[in-house]
Design a protein around this motif. Sequence first.
Motif, PDB file in Angstrom:
ATOM      1  N   GLY A   1       0.831  -1.209   0.000  1.00 29.98           N
ATOM      2  CA  GLY A   1       0.000   0.000   0.000  1.00 29.98           C
ATOM      3  C   GLY A   1       0.855   1.244   0.000  1.00 29.98           C
ATOM      4  O   GLY A   1       0.587   2.194  -0.751  1.00 29.98           O
TER       5      GLY A   1
ATOM      6  N   GLY B   1       2.512   1.623  -3.276  1.00 28.00           N
ATOM      7  CA  GLY B   1       1.526   2.068  -4.263  1.00 28.00           C
ATOM      8  C   GLY B   1       1.223   3.534  -4.093  1.00 28.00           C
ATOM      9  O   GLY B   1       1.134   4.292  -5.065  1.00 28.00           O
ATOM     10  N   ALA B   2       1.036   3.954  -2.824  1.00 25.94           N
ATOM     11  CA  ALA B   2       0.733   5.361  -2.549  1.00 25.94           C
ATOM     12  C   ALA B   2       1.876   6.256  -3.013  1.00 25.94           C
ATOM     13  O   ALA B   2       1.662   7.287  -3.646  1.00 25.94           O
TER      14      ALA B   2
ATOM     15  N   TRP C   1       4.138   5.563  -5.235  1.00 24.96           N
ATOM     16  CA  TRP C   1       4.253   5.516  -6.687  1.00 24.96           C
ATOM     17  C   TRP C   1       3.198   6.410  -7.330  1.00 24.96           C
ATOM     18  O   TRP C   1       3.527   7.241  -8.188  1.00 24.96           O
ATOM     19  N   GLY C   2       1.948   6.213  -6.897  1.00 26.91           N
ATOM     20  CA  GLY C   2       0.854   6.999  -7.480  1.00 26.91           C
ATOM     21  C   GLY C   2       1.047   8.486  -7.233  1.00 26.91           C
ATOM     22  O   GLY C   2       0.828   9.321  -8.117  1.00 26.91           O
ATOM     23  N   SER C   3       1.445   8.847  -6.031  1.00 28.61           N
ATOM     24  CA  SER C   3       1.605  10.261  -5.696  1.00 28.61           C
ATOM     25  C   SER C   3       2.764  10.879  -6.462  1.00 28.61           C
ATOM     26  O   SER C   3       2.672  12.026  -6.911  1.00 28.61           O
TER      27      SER C   3
ATOM     28  N   ILE D   1       3.850  10.011  -9.375  1.00 28.44           N
ATOM     29  CA  ILE D   1       3.386  10.205 -10.759  1.00 28.44           C
ATOM     30  C   ILE D   1       2.521  11.470 -10.830  1.00 28.44           C
ATOM     31  O   ILE D   1       2.689  12.309 -11.730  1.00 28.44           O
ATOM     32  N   ALA D   2       1.586  11.599  -9.844  1.00 25.15           N
ATOM     33  CA  ALA D   2       0.681  12.758  -9.845  1.00 25.15           C
ATOM     34  C   ALA D   2       1.459  14.054  -9.678  1.00 25.15           C
ATOM     35  O   ALA D   2       1.202  15.039 -10.373  1.00 25.15           O
ATOM     36  N   VAL D   3       2.398  14.065  -8.751  1.00 24.49           N
ATOM     37  CA  VAL D   3       3.193  15.283  -8.508  1.00 24.49           C
ATOM     38  C   VAL D   3       4.001  15.646  -9.748  1.00 24.49           C
ATOM     39  O   VAL D   3       4.053  16.809 -10.157  1.00 24.49           O
TER      40      VAL D   3
ATOM     41  N   ASN E   1       3.323  14.841 -12.844  1.00 22.95           N
ATOM     42  CA  ASN E   1       2.406  15.310 -13.887  1.00 22.95           C
ATOM     43  C   ASN E   1       1.966  16.746 -13.632  1.00 22.95           C
ATOM     44  O   ASN E   1       1.859  17.548 -14.562  1.00 22.95           O
ATOM     45  N   TYR E   2       1.715  17.061 -12.374  1.00 15.41           N
ATOM     46  CA  TYR E   2       1.293  18.428 -12.039  1.00 15.41           C
ATOM     47  C   TYR E   2       2.429  19.406 -12.297  1.00 15.41           C
ATOM     48  O   TYR E   2       2.228  20.505 -12.812  1.00 15.41           O
TER      49      TYR E   2
ATOM     50  N   LYS F   1       4.792  19.121 -14.487  1.00 11.69           N
ATOM     51  CA  LYS F   1       4.940  19.319 -15.949  1.00 11.69           C
ATOM     52  C   LYS F   1       3.848  20.262 -16.458  1.00 11.69           C
ATOM     53  O   LYS F   1       4.102  21.165 -17.258  1.00 11.69           O
ATOM     54  N   ALA F   2       2.630  20.029 -15.977  1.00 13.52           N
ATOM     55  CA  ALA F   2       1.509  20.881 -16.427  1.00 13.52           C
ATOM     56  C   ALA F   2       1.737  22.329 -15.998  1.00 13.52           C
ATOM     57  O   ALA F   2       1.476  23.269 -16.748  1.00 13.52           O
TER      58      ALA F   2
END
Lengths: 65, 451
Positions: free
Chosen positions: A34, A37-38, A40-42, A44-46, A48-49, A51-52
């Motif tokens: 868990g 996963g958290a 990894w997911g976070s 990726i989200a950070v 991506n944000y 880059k945006a």
Amino acid sequence: MSDSDGSALGAIIGFILIAIAVVVVVVAAVILFGTAGALWGSSIAVNNYRKAFANNVSMEKPSIR
Amino acid sequence: MKQQPAIKSYFFGKGYRDLLNTIKESWANNNDSAQSYFSDAESNEWYLKILNIAAGISVIVFGTVFFLAISLLHITVLFFFFLLIYIGYSILWSTDALYRFKNKIFTACPHQDCYAKNILPVYHCPTCNAKHDQLWPGQYGILKRTCQCGTKLPTTFFNGRSKLRASCPSCDRPIEALEARPIVIPIIGAPSVGKTFFVFSLTYQIKEVLSQKNGFSFRFMNEYNESIYNSQISTLNSGQVIQKTTEKNPIALNFFIEKNSKQSLFYFFDSAGEAFSNSLNLVEHKFYDYFDGLIFIIDPFSISDVFEKYKKQLELNSNIRNSTFPLEDVYDASIINLEKNYHYKVKDKITKPVAIVFSKVDAFDLEDYIGEPAAMDLMKANPKLKSVGESIDYLCRQFLVDNSMEHLLRKFESKFPNLFFFSISSCGEKSLRIDKVAAYLINRIDKNILI
């Protein structure tokens, strides 16, 4: 008490200990996966944000006449 | 706010767009990331399949949670800065507007055929000449605005806005008002009553006499005004007659007076007397919408009884050009214009200060009727009259009564509760009592310049 009673008690205790060990391993695995996963997911989200943000946020420049 | 040739402040447009685009793109990126893991899961070994599916689910679940958290943080931080900017903008916009309101500052166009009133002039970029017609704190900048060419322009009264080149929003001609308070005084009178003589003599008195005595500085708005003044005043001082005014729509005579670091810009509008023959001629005189005081010039010889008394002497003195225009017609045309074209109702009183000025009082023996000698005699006879000015005021009113013009006097008194009578002669530097007219009007219009 006879020898057969002592063996049964030992088996029960052993079973309980193994069950506890399995539960601990499962819980540890869940927590570990868990968390992984958290993270990894976070991440990726950070990313991506980030880059945006870099793509979109900028001050407007005056046009050269 | 109208479109301006400037870059909108980040916090009034692009900031919102950037925020929205960032959130949209970030969300799309997350979806793409999750999709790519699920795509990778289809063609791999079983353990990699499980790992990719787990990664995809992790991006969807935890990625979404963190996306929401970061978006919320971004919005909060940005809106906090937006709020600070908006508070700053509101304070500065209000300060600028309040300053102009409190000091009665607006733009009055002095140019012939325009006379438009506006909040502010159009300001021009000193680099590219782009026109900024709403140069105040706003969405294009709070203290400074960035023109489309990149030049930074001041947007408030205290950081140099008034020093920019300006033009009238209505007629496009130059405005050199420097955001000074306009003081607008139309001169009303029939042809040949001496309006032009009066205007330049009055200006002489303010420039040469009153400014020295009362500690205020005087300067013409521009070289045009100064050259006109110099030409006319030298004609007056040499005893010659000024050319008759022909423009029904006058150009203002403008000069600045500055005292206690506050500037006022005077506008004297001297129309041709023929303009007052009919109120229709006055429709274009939009300065009646915002005038601060009025000067009515009366030629004593335009009054029939007075003319009859001095007829022979007038025939012998060709240098005294008497007005033959009916005095009441001038009054009626002016009042009808105010009532029809501006916001004055028939029963309204006009409370602005009005000076009724008898001109040419140095002619013949008029001083013995409405001048200083008569005033001194009256004061001796009537101790209630405390000054020469009060006595002359009384004598002038009585002069109208004694010469069959009582009805006109009553009209003046009922329409203008704040009026005073003067008797003067306009001879440039040798003028009589013109400084009293200036003092009366200026003291009632602009308390900053007390004379």
